[in-house]
Design a protein around this motif. Structure first.
Motif, short mmCIF file in Angstrom:
data_model
loop_
_atom_site.label_atom_id
_atom_site.label_comp_id
_atom_site.label_asym_id
_atom_site.label_seq_id
_atom_site.Cartn_x
_atom_site.Cartn_y
_atom_site.Cartn_z
N ASP A 13 -34.46 56.73 38.88
CA ASP A 13 -35.93 56.73 38.76
C ASP A 13 -36.64 56.50 40.10
OD1 ASP A 13 -35.64 54.01 39.27
OD2 ASP A 13 -36.32 53.33 37.31
N GLY A 14 -35.86 56.47 41.18
CA GLY A 14 -36.48 56.34 42.50
C GLY A 14 -36.41 54.93 43.06
N VAL A 15 -36.06 53.94 42.23
CA VAL A 15 -36.08 52.55 42.71
C VAL A 15 -34.98 52.32 43.75
CG1 VAL A 15 -35.62 50.16 41.99
CG2 VAL A 15 -37.27 51.55 40.72
N LEU A 16 -33.75 52.78 43.47
CA LEU A 16 -32.69 52.56 44.46
C LEU A 16 -32.88 53.49 45.67
CD1 LEU A 16 -29.37 51.75 42.56
CD2 LEU A 16 -31.24 50.29 43.25
N ASP A 17 -33.46 54.66 45.44
CA ASP A 17 -33.76 55.55 46.59
C ASP A 17 -34.74 54.86 47.54
OD1 ASP A 17 -32.24 57.63 45.48
OD2 ASP A 17 -33.91 58.19 44.18
N LEU A 18 -35.74 54.21 46.95
CA LEU A 18 -36.72 53.50 47.77
C LEU A 18 -36.05 52.36 48.54
CD1 LEU A 18 -39.69 52.94 48.57
CD2 LEU A 18 -39.83 51.43 46.59
N ALA A 19 -35.15 51.65 47.86
CA ALA A 19 -34.44 50.55 48.53
C ALA A 19 -33.67 51.09 49.72
CB ALA A 19 -33.51 49.85 47.55
N LEU A 20 -33.04 52.24 49.55
CA LEU A 20 -32.28 52.83 50.66
C LEU A 20 -33.21 53.28 51.78
CD1 LEU A 20 -29.68 54.92 48.60
CD2 LEU A 20 -29.15 53.02 50.14
N ARG A 21 -34.35 53.87 51.37
CA ARG A 21 -35.28 54.40 52.38
C ARG A 21 -35.87 53.28 53.22
NH1 ARG A 21 -37.85 57.41 48.98
NH2 ARG A 21 -39.89 56.43 48.78
N ARG A 22 -36.20 52.18 52.56
CA ARG A 22 -36.90 51.09 53.27
C ARG A 22 -35.97 49.95 53.66
NH1 ARG A 22 -42.55 51.24 54.02
NH2 ARG A 22 -43.43 52.86 52.71
N GLY A 23 -34.70 50.07 53.29
CA GLY A 23 -33.75 48.99 53.62
C GLY A 23 -34.01 47.71 52.85
N LEU A 24 -34.52 47.84 51.60
CA LEU A 24 -34.81 46.64 50.79
C LEU A 24 -33.56 46.12 50.12
CD1 LEU A 24 -38.05 47.85 48.94
CD2 LEU A 24 -37.88 46.43 50.98
N GLY A 25 -33.48 44.82 49.93
CA GLY A 25 -32.40 44.25 49.13
C GLY A 25 -32.61 44.60 47.66
N VAL A 26 -31.51 44.76 46.93
CA VAL A 26 -31.60 45.07 45.49
C VAL A 26 -30.90 43.96 44.72
CG1 VAL A 26 -30.96 46.70 43.66
CG2 VAL A 26 -31.55 47.56 45.95
N LEU A 27 -31.64 43.29 43.85
CA LEU A 27 -31.05 42.26 43.00
C LEU A 27 -30.96 42.86 41.59
CD1 LEU A 27 -33.17 39.23 44.28
CD2 LEU A 27 -31.12 40.29 45.28
N ALA A 28 -29.73 42.99 41.09
CA ALA A 28 -29.51 43.71 39.82
C ALA A 28 -29.49 42.71 38.67
CB ALA A 28 -28.18 44.46 39.89
N TRP A 29 -30.53 42.79 37.82
CA TRP A 29 -30.54 41.83 36.71
C TRP A 29 -29.72 42.31 35.51
CZ3 TRP A 29 -33.03 42.75 31.97
CH2 TRP A 29 -34.23 43.46 31.92
N SER A 30 -29.18 41.32 34.79
CA SER A 30 -28.30 41.56 33.62
C SER A 30 -27.18 42.57 33.93
CB SER A 30 -29.12 42.03 32.41
OG SER A 30 -29.95 40.98 31.94
N PRO A 31 -26.32 42.27 34.90
CA PRO A 31 -25.26 43.22 35.28
C PRO A 31 -24.22 43.45 34.18
CG PRO A 31 -24.92 41.11 36.37
CD PRO A 31 -26.28 41.04 35.72
N LEU A 32 -24.17 42.51 33.21
CA LEU A 32 -23.28 42.72 32.05
C LEU A 32 -24.10 43.10 30.82
CD1 LEU A 32 -20.72 39.77 32.38
CD2 LEU A 32 -20.61 42.08 33.33
N ALA A 33 -25.29 43.62 31.06
CA ALA A 33 -26.19 44.01 29.97
C ALA A 33 -26.38 42.84 28.99
CB ALA A 33 -25.68 45.26 29.25
N GLY A 34 -26.58 41.65 29.57
CA GLY A 34 -26.82 40.47 28.75
C GLY A 34 -25.59 40.02 27.96
#
Ligand SMILES: NC(=O)c1ccc[n+]([C@@H]2O[C@H](COP(=O)([O-])OP(=O)(O)OC[C@H]3O[C@@H](n4cnc5c(N)ncnc54)[C@H](OP(=O)(O)O)[C@@H]3O)[C@@H](O)[C@H]2O)c1
Length: 304
Positions: free
Chosen positions: A195-216
């Protein structure tokens, strides 16, 4: 070629100067825990190399009241002050029960001061807007963050559950670079990949914190009533778990961490044993074919 992970390579959060371990620990489910166990959980997370601790002012609201999770962490930090220096302390503001969202400048200012008091610290390392408030102009949100940073109350700012467009818009109003964004991301929640969120993180060098990595928890245990798509994802994760002789939960974290934006999975377990088990994620070396098999299972259809 395999996608190998390393515990030794820390993850920078944008240009903020904050650097965190490749796995983080979240405190959504933390409130209600007795203090000795709360301290054990924090110490165990640090032991496996989690240095990012993610809480929110609203965590604990349903059980022990607004602020309860921050209060409990604050009690642990008062008991063992040296823990503070070992962690990157992240919290969130802007969810205000019973009104869903409030990112007005006045409210964010008050939230930050209340969080500092509950946590018993002088500065929050990463202050995140919990969810977008569609009624708050991004310029107003930006001014509030700038004031907090200027006053030394926060070191860096991030967003959570923002779309790529909302993040970009806030960035254009903000006088300093955002450090991170926080989308839901797991082998069952794959929207951020496209949806563009990780692309934006890559473009701007932002950190990505992944919530619920085990789907809760749905990826940690096998529910008999799991839907067909979920069963296929579990089977694809289990295939890697069998080959690598590692736990499925560790494979699920490794899958998230393999993306080039280097998402930091925020573990939600409140079990010291399971926190330790998560460190197996560093021992999972996944092939490209295996990573894409899991993605295909999550999509519910073959890759094009
Ligand atoms: N920004 C946001 O809007 C947002 C939303 C949700 C979460 N978050 C962040 O993400 C963090 C993690 O969320 P989450 O708690 O949903 O994460 P999660 O790691 O996906 O799920 C944790 C849950 O899974 C259970 N579980 C079952 N089998 C497990 C296994 N084998 N290994 C580990 N856990 C297992 C845990 O139970 P036990 O405790 O019994 O092990 C716990 O209830 C939160 O604490 C918070 O920091 C942010």
């Amino acid at each position: 070629m395999s996608l190998a992970l390393s515990a030794a390579v820390p993850v920078p959060l944008g240009d903020s100067g904050l650097v965190v371990g490749p796995i983080g620990w979240g405190m959504w489910r933390f409130a209600g825990t007795e203090r000795p166990r709360a301290r054990l959980l924090v110490e165990t997370a640090l032991e496996i190399g989690c240095t990012l601790f993610d809480t929110a002012d609203v965590y604990g609201h349903d059980a022990d009241g607004f602020g309860a999770a921050e209060q409990l962490l604050g009690a642990v930090l008062r008991e063992v002050p040296s823990l503070r220096e070992r962690m990157v302390l992240a919290t969130k503001a802007g969810v205000r029960p019973p009104v869903p969202y409030d990112s007005s400048a006045e409210y964010l200012q008050r939230c930050c001061e209340d969080s500092l008091r509950r946590l018993g610290v002088e500065r929050i390392d990463l202050f995140q807007i919990h969810r977008p408030d569609l009624l708050a102009h991004p310029a107003e949100v930006a001014r509030a963050l700038e004031r907090l940073r200027g006053a030394g109350k926060i070191r860096a700012a991030g967003v959570s559950n923002y779309s790529a467009g909302q993040t970009e818009t806030l960035t254009t109003h903000l006088a300093f670079p955002l450090a991170s964004l926080q989308p839901e991301l797991s082998a069952l929640a794959i929207e951020a990949l496209s949806d563009g969120v990780l692309d934006l993180a890559l473009r701007r060098g932002l950190g990505v914190l992944a919530w619920s990595p085990l789907a809760g928890g749905r990826l940690g245990t096998t529910a008999s009533a799991a839907a067909a798509r979920e069963r296929r994802v579990l089977a694809a994760l289990d295939a890697v778990a069998r080959r690598t002789e590692r736990l499925r939960a560790a494979v699920a974290c490794a899958w998230v961490m393999a993306h080039p934006a280097r998402p930091v999975p925020l573990l939600g377990t409140q079990s010291p044993a399971r926190i330790r088990e998560a460190a197996q994620a560093f021992e999972v070396s996944m092939t490209r074919a295996e990573w894409y098999d899991i993605l295909a299972a999550a999509r519910g259809e073959p890759l094009p």
